[in-house]
Design an enzyme around this catalytic site. Structure first.
Site, PDB file in Angstrom:
ATOM      1  N   ASP A   1       0.865  -1.172   0.000  1.00  0.00           N
ATOM      2  CA  ASP A   1       0.000   0.000   0.000  1.00  0.00           C
ATOM      3  C   ASP A   1       0.919   1.244   0.000  1.00  0.00           C
ATOM      4  OD1 ASP A   1      -2.295   1.713   0.585  1.00  0.00           O
ATOM      5  OD2 ASP A   1      -1.467   1.822   2.601  1.00  0.00           O
TER       6      ASP A   1
ATOM      7  N   ASP B   1      -0.262   5.131   0.838  1.00  0.00           N
ATOM      8  CA  ASP B   1      -0.533   6.150   1.854  1.00  0.00           C
ATOM      9  C   ASP B   1      -0.599   5.536   3.244  1.00  0.00           C
ATOM     10  OD1 ASP B   1      -0.799   8.594   0.274  1.00  0.00           O
ATOM     11  OD2 ASP B   1      -2.419   7.505  -0.699  1.00  0.00           O
TER      12      ASP B   1
ATOM     13  N   ARG C   1     -13.587  11.732  -0.097  1.00  0.00           N
ATOM     14  CA  ARG C   1     -13.512  12.282   1.260  1.00  0.00           C
ATOM     15  C   ARG C   1     -13.961  13.742   1.258  1.00  0.00           C
ATOM     16  NH1 ARG C   1      -7.953  10.972   2.291  1.00  0.00           N
ATOM     17  NH2 ARG C   1      -8.819   8.883   2.200  1.00  0.00           N
TER      18      ARG C   1
ATOM     19  N   HIS D   1      -9.712  19.303  -5.293  1.00  0.00           N
ATOM     20  CA  HIS D   1      -8.914  18.075  -5.258  1.00  0.00           C
ATOM     21  C   HIS D   1      -7.702  18.197  -6.175  1.00  0.00           C
ATOM     22  CE1 HIS D   1      -8.065  13.697  -6.057  1.00  0.00           C
ATOM     23  NE2 HIS D   1      -8.051  13.743  -4.744  1.00  0.00           N
TER      24      HIS D   1
ATOM     25  N   ALA E   1      -6.226  21.024  -6.936  1.00  0.00           N
ATOM     26  CA  ALA E   1      -5.295  21.954  -6.255  1.00  0.00           C
ATOM     27  C   ALA E   1      -4.574  21.230  -5.124  1.00  0.00           C
ATOM     28  CB  ALA E   1      -6.070  23.152  -5.722  1.00  0.00           C
ATOM     29  N   LYS E   2      -5.310  20.370  -4.408  1.00  0.00           N
ATOM     30  CA  LYS E   2      -4.690  19.587  -3.325  1.00  0.00           C
ATOM     31  C   LYS E   2      -3.542  18.757  -3.873  1.00  0.00           C
ATOM     32  CE  LYS E   2      -5.480  15.427  -2.327  1.00  0.00           C
ATOM     33  NZ  LYS E   2      -4.761  14.157  -2.584  1.00  0.00           N
TER      34      LYS E   2
ATOM     35  N   THR F   1      -5.040   3.335  -3.464  1.00  0.00           N
ATOM     36  CA  THR F   1      -6.261   4.047  -3.813  1.00  0.00           C
ATOM     37  C   THR F   1      -5.945   5.387  -4.482  1.00  0.00           C
ATOM     38  OG1 THR F   1      -7.592   3.038  -2.080  1.00  0.00           O
ATOM     39  CG2 THR F   1      -8.103   5.294  -2.582  1.00  0.00           C
TER      40      THR F   1
ATOM     41  N   ASP G   1      -1.706  -0.392   6.068  1.00  0.00           N
ATOM     42  CA  ASP G   1      -1.690   0.363   7.323  1.00  0.00           C
ATOM     43  C   ASP G   1      -3.080   0.567   7.908  1.00  0.00           C
ATOM     44  OD1 ASP G   1      -2.376   2.290   5.203  1.00  0.00           O
ATOM     45  OD2 ASP G   1      -2.384   3.724   6.861  1.00  0.00           O
TER      46      ASP G   1
HETATM   47  C1  XBP Z   1      -5.337   6.181   0.799  1.00  0.00           C
HETATM   48  C2  XBP Z   1      -6.384   7.056   0.299  1.00  0.00           C
HETATM   49  C3  XBP Z   1      -6.060   8.129  -0.663  1.00  0.00           C
HETATM   50  C4  XBP Z   1      -5.365   9.341  -0.063  1.00  0.00           C
HETATM   51  C5  XBP Z   1      -5.574  10.574  -0.882  1.00  0.00           C
HETATM   52  O1  XBP Z   1      -4.817   5.403  -0.232  1.00  0.00           O
HETATM   53  O2  XBP Z   1      -7.541   6.855   0.658  1.00  0.00           O
HETATM   54  O3  XBP Z   1      -7.292   8.520  -1.187  1.00  0.00           O
HETATM   55  O4  XBP Z   1      -5.893   9.621   1.215  1.00  0.00           O
HETATM   56  O5  XBP Z   1      -5.212  10.382  -2.210  1.00  0.00           O
HETATM   57  P1  XBP Z   1      -3.914   4.067   0.061  1.00  0.00           P
HETATM   58  P2  XBP Z   1      -6.164  10.880  -3.416  1.00  0.00           P
HETATM   59  O6  XBP Z   1      -4.707   2.952  -0.575  1.00  0.00           O
HETATM   60  O7  XBP Z   1      -2.581   4.280  -0.611  1.00  0.00           O
HETATM   61  O8  XBP Z   1      -3.769   3.890   1.544  1.00  0.00           O
HETATM   62  O9  XBP Z   1      -6.564  12.283  -3.108  1.00  0.00           O
HETATM   63  O10 XBP Z   1      -5.332  10.737  -4.656  1.00  0.00           O
HETATM   64  O11 XBP Z   1      -7.368   9.954  -3.411  1.00  0.00           O
HETATM   65 MG    MG Z   2      -2.987   3.168   3.349  1.00  0.00          MG
END
Ligand code: XBP
Ligand code: MG
Length: 264
Positions: free
Chosen positions: A9, A11, A56, A81, A83-84, A122, A182
């Site tokens: 994974d 994030d 989100r 999003h 801009a983020k 994701t 995580d």
């Molecule tokens: C975690 C997520 C991601 C990030 C934000 O992904 O839910 O959406 O929080 O990224 P992971 P985006 O599966 O790597 O834990 O704004 O590109 O969605």
């Molecule tokens: Mg994650």
């Protein structure tokens, strides 16, 4: 079946990108747009139940009054999003998010032992590429044989889609791979694809219920800072999670012994 691949994974697993990256970047986008919104660490922790940054943000916006129409809100979400993500890319380049303990060590070890390495996330491919370029040491930037992102699997975790895509790309069965995750959403996605998962928790996810994980730990650990192992086929303890330990846990689980390893 022997362990042939590790699927990571992104994030929260490769780096603490949620608290120090996406959250900060969202706040910068809000300020830039002249909005008085601020997502503190606690609020962001609640919002993290919703996988996907755009989803989100849409959830948060839907709870606020004053939108002229649904289309008006959706346009604002898309703009914010985008801009983020621009702010997030800058934060990555500035080095705001170092790799979590043990990540580079385990990637090198697995690569040297001939395991396949992959990503299942994701987030977007652009965000993954930025992270690989700026967070991992240069010798690891090209270590992943398959990268599954929101582009390959628009239906996000906890759906198993991204893991199915990665297995297909690697040409492996679910029983030949281990996921490193995580969060509960990530664990559910891996398990629904039939993949065993090691969970390295962070501040946002440590209170979640990881029943069904192969093992749960505070991180992968480093020799000078061992991880706290909260649950594993060996029980709790402290140590450095290396490939040998992972392979032993994996073999124990696939031999039919109790793979639960959830925190006691
Ligand atoms: C975690 C997520 C991601 C990030 C934000 O992904 O839910 O959406 O929080 O990224 P992971 P985006 O599966 O790597 O834990 O704004 O590109 O969605
Ligand atoms: Mg994650």
């Amino acid at each position: 079946m022997p362990l042939k691949a590790l699927i990571f994974d992104v994030d929260g697993t490769l780096a603490d990108t949620e608290r120090d990256g996406h959250r900060v970047a969202f706040n910068r986008a809000f300020a830039e747009a002249g909005l008085g919104w601020h997502w503190d660490e606690a609020l962001y922790g609640e919002l993290l139940d919703i996988a996907g940054g755009k989803e989100r943000l849409a959830h948060y916006c839907a709870g606020r009054p004053g939108w002229a129409s649904q289309a008006d809100m959706e346009m604002a979400v898309a703009r914010l999003h985008k801009a983020k993500n621009a702010h997030y890319a800058r934060l990555l380049a500035e080095g705001a998010m170092p790799a979590r303990p043990g990540i580079a060590r385990l990637l090198r070890e697995a690569r040297n032992e001939g395991l396949r390495l992959a990503v299942a996330t994701t987030t977007s491919r652009e965000n993954v590429d930025g992270l690989l370029r700026h967070v991992l040491p240069p010798d690891l930037a090209d270590c992943f044989a398959a990268i599954g992102s929101a582009a390959e699997a628009p239906v996000k975790k906890p759906a198993p889609d991204v893991y199915h895509w990665v297995l297909d790309r690697l040409g492996l069965d679910a029983g030949e791979a281990l996921a490193v995750e995580d969060s509960l959403n990530g664990l559910l996605a891996a398990r629904r694809a039939g993949i065993a998962a090691l969970v390295t928790v962070n501040d946002y996810t440590q209170a979640q219920d990881f029943a069904g994980a192969l093992a749960v730990a505070s991180s992968l650990g480093e020799p000078d800072a061992p991880a706290e192992i909260l649950g594993s086929p060996d029980g709790p303890g402290r140590g450095v999670i290396d490939l040998e330990l992972i392979a032993r846990w994996f073999a124990a689980a696939t031999a039919g012994t109790d793979p639960a390893g959830s925190p006691s």
